[in-house]
Design an enzyme around this catalytic site. Structure first.
Site, PDB file in Angstrom:
ATOM      1  N   CYS A 207       0.859  -1.131  -0.038  1.00  0.00           N
ATOM      2  CA  CYS A 207       0.036   0.057  -0.132  1.00  0.00           C
ATOM      3  C   CYS A 207       0.870   1.220   0.038  1.00  0.00           C
ATOM      4  CB  CYS A 207      -0.960  -0.195   1.299  1.00  0.00           C
ATOM      5  SG  CYS A 207      -1.884   1.500   1.289  1.00  0.00           S
ATOM      6  N   GLU A 279      -5.649  -3.913  -3.279  1.00  0.00           N
ATOM      7  CA  GLU A 279      -5.576  -2.441  -3.514  1.00  0.00           C
ATOM      8  C   GLU A 279      -6.245  -2.070  -4.989  1.00  0.00           C
ATOM      9  OE1 GLU A 279      -4.584   0.430  -2.277  1.00  0.00           O
ATOM     10  OE2 GLU A 279      -3.321  -0.135  -0.499  1.00  0.00           O
TER      11      GLU A 279
END
Length: 651
Positions: A207, A279
């Site tokens: 991330c 994500e």
């Protein structure tokens, strides 16, 4: 089977390998595409450069390179991020994103707390504490943004399914639930606790790196628009402070991984990959209730019938098929002559066959380079084609046609002054490629007349096709088309110079994506199942390709307007690339770019090109993709093509 085992030894063992003992191919003068694993055309390798700061041999760096080759492209090409980059994203969509991201950041902060509890080293604990504080500052930024827009940050907006899926994964990992296992009630040793900390950090690192990457890549769009509505968001993730945080967690992951076994490192790699996919799903799930250009299948929907055209050699494949076919021919001769009375004579004939192929290859390479050079000016920018080379081409072509009792070639004496064009000069480019087309036909005639392609078994050709390695991401693209084409309003056509369409069919069939593909190529002539050495010539040149392209378009029965995409890699694809509404260039052919620019073609990286198109569609301009626009789009990988045309695959 012996022949195929020997051929297998001559094929590259991995997609990026360019070394091979296959004889040089006359048609492989184009460079094998070298794709950056984490670059989006213009989108630079800033993240890779940043990751390079992490020590050589870094686990975090390896995980990023492995994951980013696909997921980074899919994230950037989501409707949400593309619209945000264009500054055209509606505020309601961004507010919803901020609310969802807040849920994620709370889970992120909690995961940091749990990792800190598991960390055994005081320095590691201090690093995790600093990273958690950075997340809390990011949450405060979100709250201030919402307040600026008159939204109460304390008002609860429920998490979306994609957000919940991501946060559940993150917190489950932090409690030791990995691969569906159960969390440990009691962690006895410090090492066991450190392992859980490593798993947790491994699930959090992608991330940080992805956001740092995207922030840097989107910065260029701020230079084009000083009043960009999402300037603050982009600058936050493009800042040196956020990059430092990304490097910090990567260094922590490397440190925690040092004492782990190979199996445990593999688990972290899987967690990293899963987090990257989550994500992309998170970005893909953001509601964008407006006209968008990506994925193209959504843009077309019922408005257009989408036609996808694609070259084969070095666009889809790692090696040129002519080299593979020549090697099969040479090995076939060796196979057929085994057991003969005079083995030394057989070896001599086999060596002569290879020598003949090498001569054809060298002659083609030399003449092809001269032919391309005739289309280009010297460095100062102006040139008249060398009279010597004009005479050479005319002599070679006319001599061949006269000797074979065929009519002379018309128009070969017409050569022209090459002055770099400022806008697309399609007619002059077409004339230039007429010469290249005649040259390609002459080269094929030489190969046929040499007899080098005689004696191949059809079964060997098909098995060789199964061994062909497709470019990274190419297989995935065509497999998804094969699985979803019934739900998509599209047709796919392969246009290729390949001498034998059976090789192409076998290559796609072996990876389960032949269904729905229309193959347009040449065919070997066979007596029974053995090649005669002749080629049923259907597509030999750039002009043959464009004629087939136009024929397919005009013959498509559709009540909706057509939108065409052509994917290619070489000068031979140039006319088709321009005739398509969207021309996409794979690989790094310098000759394609030099010839294209000479005749006014612009090469634009796909992502920034689509950002500009998104700005146009936001203004409700009617037609944003047009044939012969003079603009071709470049990509660094097939993942970009799939992300643009088909979007992310959640399966």
């Amino acid at each position: 089977m012996l022949l195929l085992r020997r051929l297998r030894l001559r094929l590259p063992c991995r997609p990026n390998s360019t070394a091979s003992s296959i004889p040089p191919s006359p048609w492989s003068t184009r460079p094998v595409p070298k794709h950056s694993s984490a670059s989006l055309g213009r989108m630079s390798t800033s993240s890779s450069a940043a990751a390079a700061v992490v020590a050589e041999g870094s686990a975090a760096r390896r995980f990023w390179i492995a994951a980013s080759s696909r997921e980074a492209a899919f994230a950037a090409y989501t409707p949400f991020l593309l619209s945000l980059a264009a500054g055209a994203l509606r505020l309601d969509s961004f507010r919803q994103y901020i609310a969802q991201d807040a849920h994620f950041l709370h889970a992120f902060a909690r995961a940091y707390e749990m990792a800190e509890e598991c960390a055994d080293d005081d320095d590691d604990k201090a690093t995790i504490t600093a990273l958690r504080k950075a997340i809390l500052r990011e949450l405060n930024l979100h709250a201030s943004v919402l307040q600026e827009w008159g939204v109460d940050p304390t008002k609860e907006i429920p998490p979306s399914p994609a957000t919940t899926k991501y946060t559940d994964f993150l917190l489950a990992t932090a409690t030791g639930k990995v691969d569906g296992g159960k969390a440990s009630d009691k962690m006895v040793t410090p090492f066991e606790k450190t392992k859980i900390a490593a798993y947790t950090v491994g699930a959090m690192t992608p991330c940080m790196r992805l956001y740092a990457y995207l922030g840097k890549e989107l910065t260029s769009f701020l230079k084009q628009d000083e009043n960009h509505p999402y300037k603050k968001w982009i600058e936050t993730y493009a800042s040196s402070g956020f990059e430092d945080n990304a490097l910090q967690i990567e260094e922590l992951l490397d440190k925690l991984s040092v004492s782990l076994t190979g199996e445990e490192l593999e688990i972290i790699g899987k967690l990293y990959q899963q987090a990257m996919r989550l994500e992309v799903e998170f970005f893909s799930a953001q509601l964008v209730d407006q006209h968008i250009v990506t994925p193209l299948s959504r843009y077309c929907d019922t408005k257009y019938n989408l036609l996808i055209f694609c070259d084969f050699d070095l666009t889809c494949t790692v090696v040129d098929s002519s080299a593979v076919l020549a090697e099969i021919a040479i090995l076939s001769y060796q196979k057929s002559s085994q057991g003969g009375a005079d083995s030394s004579l057989d070896r001599t004939k086999s060596a002569n066959l290879r020598h003949l192929w090498n001569m054809l290859s060298n002659q083609y390479t030399e003449d092809y380079e001269k032919c391309i050079a005739s289309l280009l000016p010297p460095e100062e920018g102006k040139s008249i084609i060398s009279p010597c080379f004009c005479q050479f081409v005319i002599y070679q072509l006319c001599t061949y046609h006269v000797c074979n009792l065929q009519r002379p070639v018309d128009g070969l004496g017409v050569f022209f002054c090459l002055i770099p064009a400022r806008s697309l000069d399609y007619d002059q480019l077409y004339k230039g490629l007429e010469v290249l087309s005649e040259f390609e036909k002459l080269a094929n005639s030489r190969v046929v007349d040499s007899g080098v392609l005689r004696g191949m078994n059809l079964d060997d050709i098909r098995k060789a096709g199964e061994l062909l390695i497709l470019q990274d991401g190419c297989k995935s693209f065509f497999q998804k088309i094969d699985k979803t084409r019934d739900n998509l309003n599209l047709d796919v056509h392969i246009l290729s110079y390949c001498w034998c369409a059976d090789l192409i069919r076998s290559a796609f069939l072996s990876v389960g994506c032949l269904g729905g593909l229309n193959i347009h190529s040449n065919e070997f002539a066979f007596e029974g199942s053995i090649s005669t050495g002749h080629i049923n010539r259907q597509m030999e040149s750039p002009l043959d390709k464009v004629e087939k392209f136009k024929s397919i378009k005009s013959g498509t029965d559709s009540t909706a307007p057509l939108l065409s995409v052509y994917i290619g890699d070489s000068v031979g694809d140039l006319i088709c690339l321009l005739e398509a509404d969207i021309g996409i260039v794979v690989g790094s052919s310098t000759s394609l770019r030099r010839v294209g620019k000479q005749f006014g073609v612009s090469f634009v990286p796909l992502f920034p090109g689509l950002v500009e198109k998104q700005k146009q569609i936001a203004k409700e301009e009617s037609s944003i993709f047009n044939a012969r626009s003079g603009i071709l789009y470049t990509v660094s990988s097939w993942s970009e093509i799939q992300a643009f045309i088909l979007g992310y695959d959640f399966s």
